[in-house]
Design an enzyme around this catalytic site. Structure first.
Site, PDB file in Angstrom:
ATOM      1  CG  HIS A   9      -4.337   2.687  -0.957  1.00 41.24           C
ATOM      2  ND1 HIS A   9      -5.234   1.874  -0.308  1.00 41.24           N
ATOM      3  CD2 HIS A   9      -3.470   3.137  -0.002  1.00 41.24           C
ATOM      4  CE1 HIS A   9      -4.935   1.825   0.978  1.00 41.24           C
ATOM      5  NE2 HIS A   9      -3.874   2.597   1.196  1.00 41.24           N
TER       6      HIS A   9
ATOM      7  CG  HIS B 233       1.981   0.113   4.485  1.00 35.03           C
ATOM      8  ND1 HIS B 233       1.608  -0.811   5.439  1.00 35.03           N
ATOM      9  CD2 HIS B 233       0.900   0.915   4.280  1.00 35.03           C
ATOM     10  CE1 HIS B 233       0.351  -0.588   5.801  1.00 35.03           C
ATOM     11  NE2 HIS B 233      -0.099   0.450   5.121  1.00 35.03           N
TER      12      HIS B 233
ATOM     13  CG  ASP C 221      -2.069  -0.925   1.166  1.00 36.86           C
ATOM     14  OD1 ASP C 221      -2.103  -1.759   0.240  1.00 36.86           O
ATOM     15  OD2 ASP C 221      -2.938  -0.851   2.050  1.00 36.86           O
TER      16      ASP C 221
ATOM     17  CG  HIS D 210      -4.147   7.016   2.821  1.00 36.51           C
ATOM     18  ND1 HIS D 210      -4.201   6.837   4.180  1.00 36.51           N
ATOM     19  CD2 HIS D 210      -3.748   5.827   2.322  1.00 36.51           C
ATOM     20  CE1 HIS D 210      -3.838   5.610   4.498  1.00 36.51           C
ATOM     21  NE2 HIS D 210      -3.550   4.972   3.379  1.00 36.51           N
TER      22      HIS D 210
END
Length: 238
Positions: A92, A196, A42, A96
């Site tokens: 994504h 990540h 991510d 965020h």
């Protein structure tokens, strides 16, 4: 003559369909086992993504990358490399942000994912509909949010092993590997591991890949033609 031709045609169709059926059964059986793992990353691409890609290439492994819209714009070469080397690009969001995504309109998530999709398409000519919502789909992705995302044709993936690498990648990278090992215990079915794009994760990744293979796991990359459901809500639309 017509009867003979019909018989030959039937035989050919039977052979073709049997092969397809066998392949489908084989794939389904493989993915019901506990020995299939998806590595997912991510928040990239960023300065650590090329290192992760180097490791994947060296280990002959692939992964799925859930990317932030702004990072796609800033790192077009890395995005193209992700795809060129056989990895799968996912979406994504733009912000965020819990506030921007999950407060206000239930269409916010779908809007941000659509913007990210369009940016990826413009930068790399790849049309992805696979999303991972920031912070996971529970508790934020209630029915109205999921409806809006599904109506746009998106899929949504969570995970079933969380490495917490965002927490440990600087202070104790070894814990990332430890959490993968402990997370595998007793798990059935396809396994999706959350990482990540970070320095500590890149450091531990070769160790993790070697461990998974030693334990008999097959590393897979996301394939939209063989989508599996992996979300905390158990929503079959995703």
């Amino acid at each position: 003559m017509v009867k003979k031709s019909a018989t030959v045609l039937f035989a050919m169709l039977l052979i073709l369909s049997t092969g397809f059926f066998t392949d489908s059964v084989s794939y389904a059986a493989e993915h019901r086992s506990s020995k299939v793992v998806y590595l997912t990353f991510d928040d990239g691409p960023n300065q650590y993504t090329p290192k992760i890609l180097d490791i994947l290439k060296r280990k002959k492994a692939h992964a799925t990358f859930f990317m932030i819209e702004g990072n796609i714009k800033r790192n077009p070469k890395t995005v193209k490399r992700i795809i060129k080397e056989g990895n799968y690009p996912g979406l994504h969001s733009v912000s965020h942000s819990i506030t921007k995504l999950y407060r206000g309109s239930s269409k916010n998530v779908a809007i941000e994912m659509e913007k990210t999709r369009q940016t990826l398409l413009k930068v790399a000519h790849f049309n992805s509909h696979l999303t991972r919502v920031p912070y996971g789909s529970k508790p934020y992705m209630t029915q109205p949010f999921r409806d809006a995302l599904a109506n746009k044709g998106f899929k949504m993936w969570d995970w079933n092993i969380d490495t917490l690498d965002w927490k440990y990648n600087r202070t104790n990278p070894g814990t990332i590997t430890s959490r993968v090992k402990s997370g595998l215990v007793g798990k059935k079915g396809p396994i999706v591991i959350l990482f990540h794009d970070s320095k500590g994760t890149a450091q531990q990744l070769p160790i993790i890949i070697d461990y998974l293979r030693k334990k008999g796991y097959t590393l897979q990359v996301y394939n939209p033609k063989h989508h599996i459901v992996m979300n905390f809500w158990g929503d079959r639309r995703f």
